[in-house]
Design a protein around this motif. Structure first.
Motif, PDB file in Angstrom:
ATOM      1  N   TYR A 194       9.767   2.395  -0.653  1.00 19.54           N
ATOM      2  CA  TYR A 194       9.251   3.302   0.519  1.00 19.54           C
ATOM      3  C   TYR A 194       8.646   4.599  -0.695  1.00 19.54           C
ATOM      4  CZ  TYR A 194      12.816   0.872   2.942  1.00 19.54           C
ATOM      5  OH  TYR A 194      13.633   0.114   3.736  1.00 19.54           O
ATOM      6  N   TYR A 195       7.605   5.085   0.093  1.00 20.53           N
ATOM      7  CA  TYR A 195       6.995   6.386  -0.262  1.00 20.53           C
ATOM      8  C   TYR A 195       7.372   7.055   0.751  1.00 20.53           C
ATOM      9  CZ  TYR A 195       4.197   4.086  -3.835  1.00 20.53           C
ATOM     10  OH  TYR A 195       3.699   3.300  -4.800  1.00 20.53           O
ATOM     11  N   GLY A 196       8.466   7.966   0.410  1.00 23.85           N
ATOM     12  CA  GLY A 196       8.882   8.937   1.425  1.00 23.85           C
ATOM     13  C   GLY A 196       9.576   8.306   2.355  1.00 23.85           C
ATOM     14  N   GLY A 197       9.139   8.192   3.794  1.00 23.29           N
ATOM     15  CA  GLY A 197       9.569   7.574   4.759  1.00 23.29           C
ATOM     16  C   GLY A 197       8.742   6.316   5.120  1.00 23.29           C
ATOM     17  N   LYS A 198       7.604   6.233   4.271  1.00 20.09           N
ATOM     18  CA  LYS A 198       6.590   5.034   4.395  1.00 20.09           C
ATOM     19  C   LYS A 198       7.056   3.883   3.771  1.00 20.09           C
ATOM     20  CE  LYS A 198       1.603   4.585   4.197  1.00 20.09           C
ATOM     21  NZ  LYS A 198       1.483   4.111   2.890  1.00 20.09           N
ATOM     22  N   GLN A 199       7.303   2.855   4.510  1.00 15.84           N
ATOM     23  CA  GLN A 199       7.539   1.527   3.681  1.00 15.84           C
ATOM     24  C   GLN A 199       6.182   1.053   2.976  1.00 15.84           C
ATOM     25  OE1 GLN A 199      10.182  -0.962   5.426  1.00 15.84           O
ATOM     26  NE2 GLN A 199      10.594  -2.203   3.819  1.00 15.84           N
ATOM     27  N   ALA A 200       5.997   0.820   1.508  1.00 21.31           N
ATOM     28  CA  ALA A 200       4.685   0.279   1.171  1.00 21.31           C
ATOM     29  C   ALA A 200       5.087  -1.271   0.778  1.00 21.31           C
ATOM     30  CB  ALA A 200       4.554   1.111  -0.083  1.00 21.31           C
ATOM     31  N   ILE A 201       6.238  -1.709   0.478  1.00 23.49           N
ATOM     32  CA  ILE A 201       6.596  -2.882   0.137  1.00 23.49           C
ATOM     33  C   ILE A 201       7.821  -3.675   0.806  1.00 23.49           C
ATOM     34  CG2 ILE A 201       7.861  -4.577  -1.726  1.00 23.49           C
ATOM     35  CD1 ILE A 201       4.567  -4.214  -2.212  1.00 23.49           C
ATOM     36  N   GLY A 244      -5.025  -9.388  -2.820  1.00 19.94           N
ATOM     37  CA  GLY A 244      -4.831  -8.747  -1.533  1.00 19.94           C
ATOM     38  C   GLY A 244      -5.624  -7.638  -1.447  1.00 19.94           C
ATOM     39  N   PRO A 245      -5.952  -7.229  -0.190  1.00 15.45           N
ATOM     40  CA  PRO A 245      -6.849  -6.342   0.390  1.00 15.45           C
ATOM     41  C   PRO A 245      -6.224  -5.063  -0.109  1.00 15.45           C
ATOM     42  CG  PRO A 245      -5.581  -7.061   2.359  1.00 15.45           C
ATOM     43  CD  PRO A 245      -5.235  -8.053   1.255  1.00 15.45           C
ATOM     44  N   SER A 246      -7.165  -4.013  -0.141  1.00 17.50           N
ATOM     45  CA  SER A 246      -6.718  -2.582  -0.768  1.00 17.50           C
ATOM     46  C   SER A 246      -5.606  -2.189  -0.081  1.00 17.50           C
ATOM     47  CB  SER A 246      -8.118  -1.922  -0.859  1.00 17.50           C
ATOM     48  OG  SER A 246      -7.775  -0.704  -1.442  1.00 17.50           O
ATOM     49  N   GLY A 247      -4.646  -1.421  -0.845  1.00 13.69           N
ATOM     50  CA  GLY A 247      -3.608  -0.784  -0.326  1.00 13.69           C
ATOM     51  C   GLY A 247      -2.283  -1.736   0.267  1.00 13.69           C
ATOM     52  N   CYS A 248      -2.569  -2.790  -0.074  1.00 17.12           N
ATOM     53  CA  CYS A 248      -1.308  -4.070   0.524  1.00 17.12           C
ATOM     54  C   CYS A 248      -0.251  -3.774  -0.590  1.00 17.12           C
ATOM     55  CB  CYS A 248      -1.991  -5.208   0.459  1.00 17.12           C
ATOM     56  SG  CYS A 248      -2.122  -5.838  -1.288  1.00 17.12           S
ATOM     57  N   GLY A 249      -0.384  -2.827  -1.447  1.00 19.58           N
ATOM     58  CA  GLY A 249       0.940  -2.658  -2.170  1.00 19.58           C
ATOM     59  C   GLY A 249       1.093  -3.354  -3.524  1.00 19.58           C
ATOM     60  N   LYS A 250      -0.273  -3.989  -3.923  1.00 21.98           N
ATOM     61  CA  LYS A 250      -0.098  -4.733  -5.445  1.00 21.98           C
ATOM     62  C   LYS A 250       0.489  -3.890  -6.587  1.00 21.98           C
ATOM     63  CE  LYS A 250      -4.389  -5.535  -4.992  1.00 21.98           C
ATOM     64  NZ  LYS A 250      -4.694  -4.932  -3.684  1.00 21.98           N
ATOM     65  N   SER A 251      -0.438  -2.853  -6.496  1.00 17.97           N
ATOM     66  CA  SER A 251       0.150  -1.473  -7.633  1.00 17.97           C
ATOM     67  C   SER A 251       1.462  -1.382  -7.533  1.00 17.97           C
ATOM     68  CB  SER A 251      -0.747  -0.479  -7.576  1.00 17.97           C
ATOM     69  OG  SER A 251      -2.089  -1.153  -7.698  1.00 17.97           O
ATOM     70  N   THR A 252       1.811  -0.830  -6.461  1.00 13.69           N
ATOM     71  CA  THR A 252       3.384  -0.475  -6.006  1.00 13.69           C
ATOM     72  C   THR A 252       4.214  -1.527  -6.564  1.00 13.69           C
ATOM     73  OG1 THR A 252       2.452   0.811  -4.143  1.00 13.69           O
ATOM     74  CG2 THR A 252       4.877   0.372  -4.375  1.00 13.69           C
ATOM     75  N   PHE A 253       4.017  -2.736  -6.257  1.00 11.48           N
ATOM     76  CA  PHE A 253       5.140  -3.856  -6.511  1.00 11.48           C
ATOM     77  C   PHE A 253       4.989  -4.152  -8.239  1.00 11.48           C
ATOM     78  CE2 PHE A 253       6.343  -8.306  -7.440  1.00 11.48           C
ATOM     79  CZ  PHE A 253       7.591  -7.997  -7.097  1.00 11.48           C
ATOM     80  N   THR A 306       8.272   7.603 -11.769  1.00  8.45           N
ATOM     81  CA  THR A 306       7.782   8.903 -12.183  1.00  8.45           C
ATOM     82  C   THR A 306       7.203   9.298 -10.799  1.00  8.45           C
ATOM     83  OG1 THR A 306       5.457   7.790 -12.381  1.00  8.45           O
ATOM     84  CG2 THR A 306       7.168   8.003 -14.547  1.00  8.45           C
ATOM     85  N   ILE A 307       7.082   8.614  -9.641  1.00  7.35           N
ATOM     86  CA  ILE A 307       6.565   9.176  -8.424  1.00  7.35           C
ATOM     87  C   ILE A 307       7.937   9.612  -7.551  1.00  7.35           C
ATOM     88  CG2 ILE A 307       5.437   8.934  -6.288  1.00  7.35           C
ATOM     89  CD1 ILE A 307       4.103   6.411  -7.988  1.00  7.35           C
ATOM     90  N   GLU A 308       8.153  11.084  -7.553  1.00  5.36           N
ATOM     91  CA  GLU A 308       9.297  11.440  -6.889  1.00  5.36           C
ATOM     92  C   GLU A 308       9.355  10.986  -5.450  1.00  5.36           C
ATOM     93  OE1 GLU A 308      10.593  16.032  -7.142  1.00  5.36           O
ATOM     94  OE2 GLU A 308       9.031  15.441  -8.439  1.00  5.36           O
ATOM     95  N   ASP A 319      -2.880  -3.702 -14.354  1.00  5.72           N
ATOM     96  CA  ASP A 319      -3.471  -3.535 -12.915  1.00  5.72           C
ATOM     97  C   ASP A 319      -4.818  -3.327 -13.039  1.00  5.72           C
ATOM     98  OD1 ASP A 319      -3.745  -2.488 -10.621  1.00  5.72           O
ATOM     99  OD2 ASP A 319      -2.153  -0.751 -10.697  1.00  5.72           O
ATOM    100  N   GLU A 320      -5.405  -4.252 -12.456  1.00  8.49           N
ATOM    101  CA  GLU A 320      -6.810  -4.361 -12.570  1.00  8.49           C
ATOM    102  C   GLU A 320      -7.547  -3.951 -13.860  1.00  8.49           C
ATOM    103  OE1 GLU A 320      -8.539  -2.535  -8.990  1.00  8.49           O
ATOM    104  OE2 GLU A 320      -6.662  -2.550  -7.987  1.00  8.49           O
ATOM    105  N   PRO A 321      -7.018  -4.632 -14.865  1.00  8.11           N
ATOM    106  CA  PRO A 321      -7.559  -4.183 -16.107  1.00  8.11           C
ATOM    107  C   PRO A 321      -9.044  -4.152 -16.445  1.00  8.11           C
ATOM    108  CG  PRO A 321      -6.619  -6.457 -16.210  1.00  8.11           C
ATOM    109  CD  PRO A 321      -6.414  -6.039 -14.800  1.00  8.11           C
ATOM    110  N   THR A 380      -5.418  -8.112  -9.582  1.00 10.54           N
ATOM    111  CA  THR A 380      -6.905  -8.316  -9.354  1.00 10.54           C
ATOM    112  C   THR A 380      -7.695  -8.353  -8.155  1.00 10.54           C
ATOM    113  OG1 THR A 380      -8.983  -9.544 -10.457  1.00 10.54           O
ATOM    114  CG2 THR A 380      -7.124 -10.570  -9.726  1.00 10.54           C
ATOM    115  N   HIS A 381      -8.953  -7.615  -8.198  1.00  9.75           N
ATOM    116  CA  HIS A 381      -9.535  -7.797  -6.890  1.00  9.75           C
ATOM    117  C   HIS A 381     -10.808  -8.914  -6.802  1.00  9.75           C
ATOM    118  CE1 HIS A 381      -8.593  -4.515  -4.010  1.00  9.75           C
ATOM    119  NE2 HIS A 381      -8.149  -3.806  -5.239  1.00  9.75           N
ATOM    120  N   SER A 382     -10.861  -9.529  -8.104  1.00  6.34           N
ATOM    121  CA  SER A 382     -11.669 -10.801  -8.077  1.00  6.34           C
ATOM    122  C   SER A 382     -10.973 -11.825  -8.235  1.00  6.34           C
ATOM    123  CB  SER A 382     -12.362 -10.418  -9.368  1.00  6.34           C
ATOM    124  OG  SER A 382     -12.969 -11.797  -9.963  1.00  6.34           O
TER     125      SER A 382
END
Ligand SMILES: Nc1ncnc2c1ncn2[C@@H]1O[C@H](COP(=O)(O)OP(=O)(O)OP(=O)(O)O)[C@@H](O)[C@H]1O
Ligand SMILES: [Mg+2]
Lengths: 426, 292
Positions: B53-60, B77-86, B96-98, B213-215, B244-246
């Protein structure tokens, strides 16, 4: 006729260019006004102040009369120190102008030589008692009125009653000048002496040293405290209401008029803690309070500008928060912090109001030897001199301002240099 | 207006290597709607029912997946689907993200990494990370690589440190290009070299898992090819999770592919299978370019 898009753009283009030109000329005009003001300031200060870097000296044929200095011939340093060297100068002047016999006139005649000449002669004898009994040609500072006349600041056409120098005195001075006994020399005293009631003996060194000790205390306190506070607030503190409150208050503190810090210093450091009055230590404490918010704000901005990618890189390697800050963030933020600190110090150097409150406005002749000695600082010295009636202090006021400006320019230059030198591109 | 892209062609599905590919298992003792081989035989990392969750928003949302030894697992996966988050959950960079809050269980070789007793410093030394934008420290090439071993005390003396730096740069395929300029700033290298420097820096502490992450997203095709080659070599010693996006890249470098969609892990499969024969409709739509 229908207008194509290109036509419409074309029609607008003229207006757009005109607006652009107008905007540019506004900018140029404001820059020009700013520069003109600065130029005016410099011209007026330099024009008024540069003559203070020279001082008129008078040549005297002094006979080091043993009967006056050391009648018993003991050469005891104590006796040499207590001798009446003023008599030597008076005698010399009487010999130079034998026609002057009237007591009043003689007194005025003696006054052409600075009272400081006595000390020069005393020093000479102390350093070399062998001079006793000989006659020496020496140059001693002339009185400030003589100096002003030579520099052309005294209007000879004014009626005698309005003039500081009367006709007789001007005649003597002219006679001295005619026989090459007056000379303008580099005014070393101005850079080496403390304050004095006599303009020709007054210098800025006491104030410079006072400023130095004050700034030293300020730097030693505000830099480490400011940087630590900034690092804590920026890197470690949780974001909550308390840290928000602290942040708002730091920003408010930066806007508090400096005199308020002076009042605080007066009641806390002097009245409550009973620290010495007029001391650079207290001045530094007060200026630290004033400078801290600036340092903290600049340091935080500098920390903030370190890109997050560097932090992530370090944390991703398994560096602890502390290591990340110490190894990567701080070194990158340091130039910005130093720049902020130097600018804060430059502000502190130019500050006078809070120091007036803690007694750094006293008349102090001695050059301070430590941060606990009573002293004054450059801007306060300027303030003191600006308040004196003697014409010779007017040029010294401007000259001291020039010195202060030079220090400020050097400090700001150092800040710019630091910023340029360590500017990081990511 | 969907443009009908053909599904990605697989000329060379994950170059075969002498390391045995992971063997996916189908058994599920946990609640998961993900299609395909989520679990493996002998995982190095396991994640179970992870929510972020980011605050109240569930990302994964309830993601469970295993990471095998010696595999490259790609996440698409499409942009914003939570790959980086996971990905960032796997070495606790989300700490590090409060506002970020992670629930569920993530284990590295059987140890819960979100356990109170787990030290993040050790964890991040074992699970290294390479970021999207090359981020070498503004220090010398040598210092960049030596930094990890230094802070973790991996070298007893200078010779050992020199050795670690050299082997890491060799493994990252950068040694020949930088051996004469070790004392020059790492930020002065080209983008591709910088990214390989970051990889060298990461493997200098000898991690078990490398997260990427998308190196290659900031790199040109040639630099990308070098890094893809490198990943295949690194697989011998490390497990790699790459976002990766490719899809071509996923197809080239990975053994398994995971497809994320709006925080859900939709499908996991062997790369060769998932691209030719996706099980889920969403996966298929994405792979055929209907969205994303
Ligand atoms: N620091 C954050 N604070 C709040 N929300 C965030 C934060 N980081 C990401 N999100 C949200 O979480 C969701 C997932 O983001 P994430 O960066 O993981 O997506 P992604 O799959 O990596 O996307 P991309 O392919 O564009 O990198 C997004 O909706 C994003 O807006
Ligand atoms: Mg991402």
């Amino acid at each position: 006729m229908t207008m194509t898009t290109a036509d419409k753009i074309q029609a607008n283009l003229k207006k757009r260019y005109a607006a652009e030109r107008r905007f540019r000329s506004y900018g140029l005009a404001s820059v020009a006004i700013g520069l003109a003001a600065l130029l005016l300031l410099f011209i007026s200060i330099i024009g008024k102040g540069y003559t203070a870097f020279q001082q008129t000296y008078v040549k005297l044929e002094v006979q080091f009369d043993e009967a006056i200095i050391d009648p018993q011939g003991t050469r005891d340093p104590q006796i040499l120190a207590r001798a009446d060297y003023g008599k030597l100068i008076k005698k010399t002047m009487r010999k130079r102008f034998p026609d002057v016999t009237n007591r009043r006139d003689r007194r005025n005649l003696y006054k052409l030589v600075s009272p400081g000449a006595v000390f020069s002669i005393q020093d000479m004898v102390r350093n070399d008692p062998g001079l006793i009994g000989t006659t020496q040609t020496i140059w001693v500072p002339a009185d400030d009125d003589v100096d002003m006349l030579i520099k052309g600041y005294i209007n000879r056409d004014e009626p005698e009653s309005d003039r500081r120098l009367k006709d007789k005195e001007i005649a003597w001075i002219d006679a001295l000048a005619a026989s090459d006994s007056l000379e303008k020399r580099f005014n070393k005293t101005f850079f080496t002496a403390g304050d004095s009631r006599e303009p020709e003996l007054a210098g800025i060194w006491g104030a410079v040293v006072g400023s130095f000790y004050t700034l030293l205390v300020t730097l030693v306190l505000s830099f480490p405290i400011g940087v630590s506070a900034a690092v804590y607030l920026q890197e470690f503190a949780p974001r909550n209401r308390w840290t928000d409150l602290i942040e708002v208050n730091i920003n408010n503190l930066a806007a508090v008029p400096s005199i308020v810090f002076g009042l605080l210093g007066l009641s806390v450091f002097l009245n409550f803690m009973a620290l010495p009055r007029s001391a650079p230590l207290v001045g530094g404490l007060v200026l630290s309070l004033m400078t801290l918010p600036t340092v903290i704000i600049a340091s935080r901005a500098s920390l903030q500008s370190v890109p997050p990618s560097i932090r992530e890189g370090a944390l991703g390697m398994g560096a602890s928060q502390m290591q990340m800050v110490a190894h990567h963030v701080l070194p990158l933020a340091m130039p910005g912090m130093l720049t902020g600190t130097i600018i804060g110090m430059a502000r502190a150097l130019g500050e006078s109001a809070p120091l007036l409150m803690i007694g750094m406005v006293a008349f102090i002749v001695n050059v301070p030897e430590g941060p606990l000695d009573p002293s004054t600082v450059l801007p306060v010295q300027i303030y003191l001199w600006a308040d004196t009636p003697e014409r010779a202090f007017v040029e010294r006021t401007s000259a001291a301002t020039l010195v202060l400006l030079a220090f400020l320019v050097v400090m700001n230059g150092a800040a710019v240099w630091l910023r340029k030198r360590f500017e990081q591109r990511w | 207006m969907l443009n009908q892209k053909p599904a990605v062609r697989l000329e060379n599905p994950a170059k075969t290597n002498d390391v045995s590919p992971p063997s996916p298992v189908q058994n599920r003792e946990f609640d998961s709607k993900t299609v395909g081989c989520v679990t493996v035989d002998k995982p190095i990392m396991t994640t179970r029912n992870v929510d972020v969750y980011y605050g109240g928003k569930q990302a994964i949302i309830n993601v469970s997946i295993d990471i095998a030894y010696n595999e490259v697992l790609s996440m698409i996966g499409p942009s914003g689907c939570g790959k980086s988050t996971f990905l960032r959950c796997l070495n606790r960079m989300n700490d590090t993200i409060e506002s970020a809050h992670v629930t569920g269980k993530i284990e590295l070789e059987g140890h819960d990494i979100y356990d109170k007793k787990t030290d993040v410093v050790t964890l991040r030394a074992r699970v290294g990370m390479v970021f999207q934008k090359p981020n070498p420290f503004p220090k010398s090439v040598y210092e960049n690589v030596a930094y990890g071993p230094r802070i973790h005390g991996l070298a007893r003396n200078h010779t050992e440190l020199d050795e670690i730096v050299q082997t890491s740069l060799l493994r990252a395929g950068l040694w020949d290009e930088v051996k004469d300029r070790l004392s020059q700033p790492g930020t002065g290298l080209s983008g591709g070299q910088q990214q390989r420097l970051c990889i060298a820096r990461c493997i200098a502490v000898n991690p078990d898992v490398i997260l990427m992450d998308e190196p290659c997203s900031a790199l040109d095709p040639i630099a990308t090819a070098r890094i893809e080659e490198l990943m295949d070599e690194l697989r011998q010693n490390y497990s790699i999770v790459i976002v990766t996006h490719s899809m071509q890249q996923a197809a080239r470098v990975s053994q398994r592919t995971a497809y994320f969609h709006l925080g859900d892990l939709i499908e996991v499969g062997e790369t060769s299978n998932i691209f030719t024969n996706p099980q889920d409709k969403l996966t298929e739509d994405y792979l055929t370019g209907r969205f994303g």
